[in-house]
Design a protein around this motif. Structure first.
Motif, PDB file in Angstrom:
ATOM      1  N   VAL A  51       5.025  -3.333 -11.349  1.00  0.00           N
ATOM      2  CA  VAL A  51       3.789  -2.909 -10.696  1.00  0.00           C
ATOM      3  C   VAL A  51       3.531  -3.743  -9.448  1.00  0.00           C
ATOM      4  O   VAL A  51       3.138  -3.230  -8.398  1.00  0.00           O
ATOM      5  N   LYS A  52       3.758  -5.048  -9.545  1.00  0.00           N
ATOM      6  CA  LYS A  52       3.522  -5.935  -8.405  1.00  0.00           C
ATOM      7  C   LYS A  52       4.452  -5.594  -7.247  1.00  0.00           C
ATOM      8  O   LYS A  52       4.042  -5.580  -6.087  1.00  0.00           O
ATOM      9  N   GLU A  53       5.719  -5.303  -7.553  1.00  0.00           N
ATOM     10  CA  GLU A  53       6.683  -4.967  -6.508  1.00  0.00           C
ATOM     11  C   GLU A  53       6.306  -3.674  -5.799  1.00  0.00           C
ATOM     12  O   GLU A  53       6.581  -3.495  -4.614  1.00  0.00           O
ATOM     13  N   GLN A  54       5.664  -2.778  -6.507  1.00  0.00           N
ATOM     14  CA  GLN A  54       5.318  -1.475  -5.946  1.00  0.00           C
ATOM     15  C   GLN A  54       3.902  -1.438  -5.378  1.00  0.00           C
ATOM     16  O   GLN A  54       3.438  -0.388  -4.975  1.00  0.00           O
ATOM     17  N   CYS A  55       3.231  -2.574  -5.376  1.00  0.00           N
ATOM     18  CA  CYS A  55       1.840  -2.606  -4.889  1.00  0.00           C
ATOM     19  C   CYS A  55       1.617  -3.890  -4.094  1.00  0.00           C
ATOM     20  O   CYS A  55       0.876  -4.772  -4.511  1.00  0.00           O
ATOM     21  N   ASP A  56       2.297  -4.008  -2.950  1.00  0.00           N
ATOM     22  CA  ASP A  56       2.223  -5.207  -2.119  1.00  0.00           C
ATOM     23  C   ASP A  56       1.358  -4.899  -0.899  1.00  0.00           C
ATOM     24  O   ASP A  56       1.825  -4.370   0.104  1.00  0.00           O
ATOM     25  N   TRP A  57       0.067  -5.233  -0.987  1.00  0.00           N
ATOM     26  CA  TRP A  57      -0.880  -4.893   0.084  1.00  0.00           C
ATOM     27  C   TRP A  57      -0.586  -5.674   1.363  1.00  0.00           C
ATOM     28  O   TRP A  57      -0.709  -5.132   2.460  1.00  0.00           O
ATOM     29  N   LYS A  58      -0.225  -6.932   1.219  1.00  0.00           N
ATOM     30  CA  LYS A  58       0.030  -7.761   2.400  1.00  0.00           C
ATOM     31  C   LYS A  58       1.224  -7.221   3.192  1.00  0.00           C
ATOM     32  O   LYS A  58       1.182  -7.133   4.429  1.00  0.00           O
ATOM     33  N   LYS A  59       2.265  -6.841   2.481  1.00  0.00           N
ATOM     34  CA  LYS A  59       3.447  -6.289   3.134  1.00  0.00           C
ATOM     35  C   LYS A  59       3.099  -4.996   3.856  1.00  0.00           C
ATOM     36  O   LYS A  59       3.495  -4.780   5.010  1.00  0.00           O
ATOM     37  N   GLU A  60       2.339  -4.128   3.191  1.00  0.00           N
ATOM     38  CA  GLU A  60       1.939  -2.863   3.810  1.00  0.00           C
ATOM     39  C   GLU A  60       1.076  -3.108   5.048  1.00  0.00           C
ATOM     40  O   GLU A  60       1.201  -2.407   6.052  1.00  0.00           O
ATOM     41  N   ALA A  61       0.189  -4.109   4.963  1.00  0.00           N
ATOM     42  CA  ALA A  61      -0.703  -4.410   6.085  1.00  0.00           C
ATOM     43  C   ALA A  61       0.075  -4.884   7.306  1.00  0.00           C
ATOM     44  O   ALA A  61      -0.233  -4.502   8.444  1.00  0.00           O
ATOM     45  N   LYS A  62       1.088  -5.707   7.084  1.00  0.00           N
ATOM     46  CA  LYS A  62       1.872  -6.225   8.209  1.00  0.00           C
ATOM     47  C   LYS A  62       2.767  -5.159   8.812  1.00  0.00           C
ATOM     48  O   LYS A  62       2.995  -5.139  10.026  1.00  0.00           O
ATOM     49  N   GLU A  63       3.273  -4.258   7.968  1.00  0.00           N
ATOM     50  CA  GLU A  63       4.154  -3.203   8.468  1.00  0.00           C
ATOM     51  C   GLU A  63       3.364  -2.069   9.125  1.00  0.00           C
ATOM     52  O   GLU A  63       3.874  -1.388  10.002  1.00  0.00           O
ATOM     53  N   HIS A  64       2.108  -1.881   8.679  1.00  0.00           N
ATOM     54  CA  HIS A  64       1.292  -0.781   9.209  1.00  0.00           C
ATOM     55  C   HIS A  64      -0.106  -1.319   9.543  1.00  0.00           C
ATOM     56  O   HIS A  64      -1.070  -1.065   8.819  1.00  0.00           O
ATOM     57  N   PRO A  65      -0.226  -2.048  10.648  1.00  0.00           N
ATOM     58  CA  PRO A  65      -1.499  -2.698  10.989  1.00  0.00           C
ATOM     59  C   PRO A  65      -2.655  -1.730  11.244  1.00  0.00           C
ATOM     60  O   PRO A  65      -3.815  -2.123  11.141  1.00  0.00           O
ATOM     61  N   ASP A  66      -2.352  -0.472  11.580  1.00  0.00           N
ATOM     62  CA  ASP A  66      -3.414   0.498  11.838  1.00  0.00           C
ATOM     63  C   ASP A  66      -3.862   1.237  10.573  1.00  0.00           C
ATOM     64  O   ASP A  66      -4.806   2.024  10.616  1.00  0.00           O
ATOM     65  N   SER A  67      -3.181   0.994   9.470  1.00  0.00           N
ATOM     66  CA  SER A  67      -3.521   1.651   8.218  1.00  0.00           C
ATOM     67  C   SER A  67      -4.743   0.986   7.587  1.00  0.00           C
ATOM     68  O   SER A  67      -5.255  -0.024   8.085  1.00  0.00           O
TER      69      SER A  67
END
Length: 364
Positions: free
Chosen positions: A157-173
């Motif tokens: 679950v942790k590997e599939q729910c990484d908010w920090k990684k998503e934020a850095k890859e998609h700053p406008d999201s």
């Protein structure tokens, strides 16, 4: 900002150590002394209350409310605020829309990622069924198996729910928008709260509440505390101590230790502001498990059909009736008033905590 990378109070993950009861009492006592001995201080206190910066009516509802009110007056008169041109009135004007925006982005993100997250939970439970021979139905009914099984689920679950990684890859999201507002620690706390909430409702087959977009509205807001301190990097102190020790051990060097604290160094000036706020938001109950469709009812009269809203994600609305929930929180902001250099510095605030207002037991 780089100079503040390693701070004295790293255990608290904040620039300024959280206020203790002793800090509150000490500041309150200083206010009592000042207003008893100075007419100008008394006038200043009354003026601050009249402007609404200090709200004794709200603060008085807190445990130690009288002392919190006096401590706030003392801390607002900190010279570090004055020297750096900080205006608490301007801060409070911006705090209300900022907190509304934080809540809106957080709950919008919740709504956006929930369907995919539930699908991932379905996949994880099916994988557990194949690998551990635990029936998915039993898992959802509480028979979660061994500790190793739970740890494997947590890891997936942790590997599939990484908010920090998503934020850095998609700053406008929405991930990126939230990351721009809050500290990394608060971002992780929000992620963990989301994961635990969804998993609890999923495995216990209980409904979860779904936020109605653009329904949040701040009902009241009040300043709780405002503090400013120099932020001394831990490595700087260690280096200075080592340097003094080496000089003392050298017989050819004469050292007057009493003069060493007099060496002036400019350090960043941090501010920490606590704000009490109440917000009203609209929600609906939502099921996280697939709604079973009885196709035999397809030809039945409309009034006999199941009205539960459903979709392909396995989430559906249990009750279309909206309800309003009003909650009270304490938001803690931090920012750098002065970065310790002569360069122009743009003040930016980060929300480092958003916790229940436990010191206000009578509210709500």
């Amino acid at each position: 900002m780089k100079a503040t990378g390693k701070l004295l109070n790293t255990a608290y993950k904040s620039l300024i150590k959280p206020r203790s009861q002793w800090d509150t009492l000490s500041s309150a006592f200083a206010t009592v002394v000042s207003i008893l001995s100075s007419q100008s201080d008394r006038d200043k206190f009354v003026d601050t209350v009249n402007k609404g910066v200090i709200n004794p009516t709200i603060l008085g509802q807190a445990d130690m409310g009288f002392f919190i009110t006096l401590a706030l007056h003392h801390d607002l008169n900190n010279d570090l605020f004055k020297r750096n041109g900080f205006s608490i009135e301007e801060f409070m004007q911006g705090a209300e829309p900022a907190l509304e925006n934080f809540q809106e982005v957080l709950y919008s993100l919740d709504r956006q990622i929930l369907p995919d997250f539930v699908k991932k939970l379905d996949t994880v439970t099916e994988t557990m069924n194949d690998e551990t021979k635990i029936d998915v139905t039993d898992v959802k009914n509480g028979a979660l198996g061994t500790l190793e099984t739970l740890q494997n689920m947590e890891k997936i679950v942790k590997e599939q729910c990484d908010w920090k990684k998503e934020a850095k890859e998609h700053p406008d999201s929405l991930y990126g928008q939230l990351y721009a507002m809050v500290s990394e620690q608060l971002l992780e706390a929000c992620r963990l709260q989301f994961v635990s909430s969804v998993m609890n409702c999923y495995f216990n087959q209980i409904p979860r509440i779904a936020y109605t977009l653009d329904s949040g509205e701040i009902q009241s807001i009040a300043l709780l505390s405002a503090r400013a301190h120099e932020v001394i990097p831990e490595n700087n102190e260690e280096e200075e101590d080592e340097e003094v020790k080496k000089m003392q051990q050298d017989p050819d060097v004469m050292v007057d230790v009493s003069l060493t604290p007099g060496i002036e160094k400019k350090y960043p000036i941090a501010a920490q502001i606590e704000v009490l706020y109440s917000i009203a938001q609209k929600f609906q109950k939502q099921s996280l498990v697939p709604v079973q469709i009885d196709h035999a009812k397809d030809d039945a009269p409309l009034e006999d059909k199941d009205d539960g809203a459903k979709d392909s994600t396995g989430t559906g609305t249990d009750d279309d009736k909206e309800f309003t929930l009003q909650t009270t929180w304490v938001a803690i902001f931090e920012g750098i008033l002065n970065d310790g250099t002569d360069n122009a510095h743009s003040l930016r605030w980060k929300l480092i905590d958003n916790r229940p207002a436990y010191e206000f037991p009578e509210i709500d």
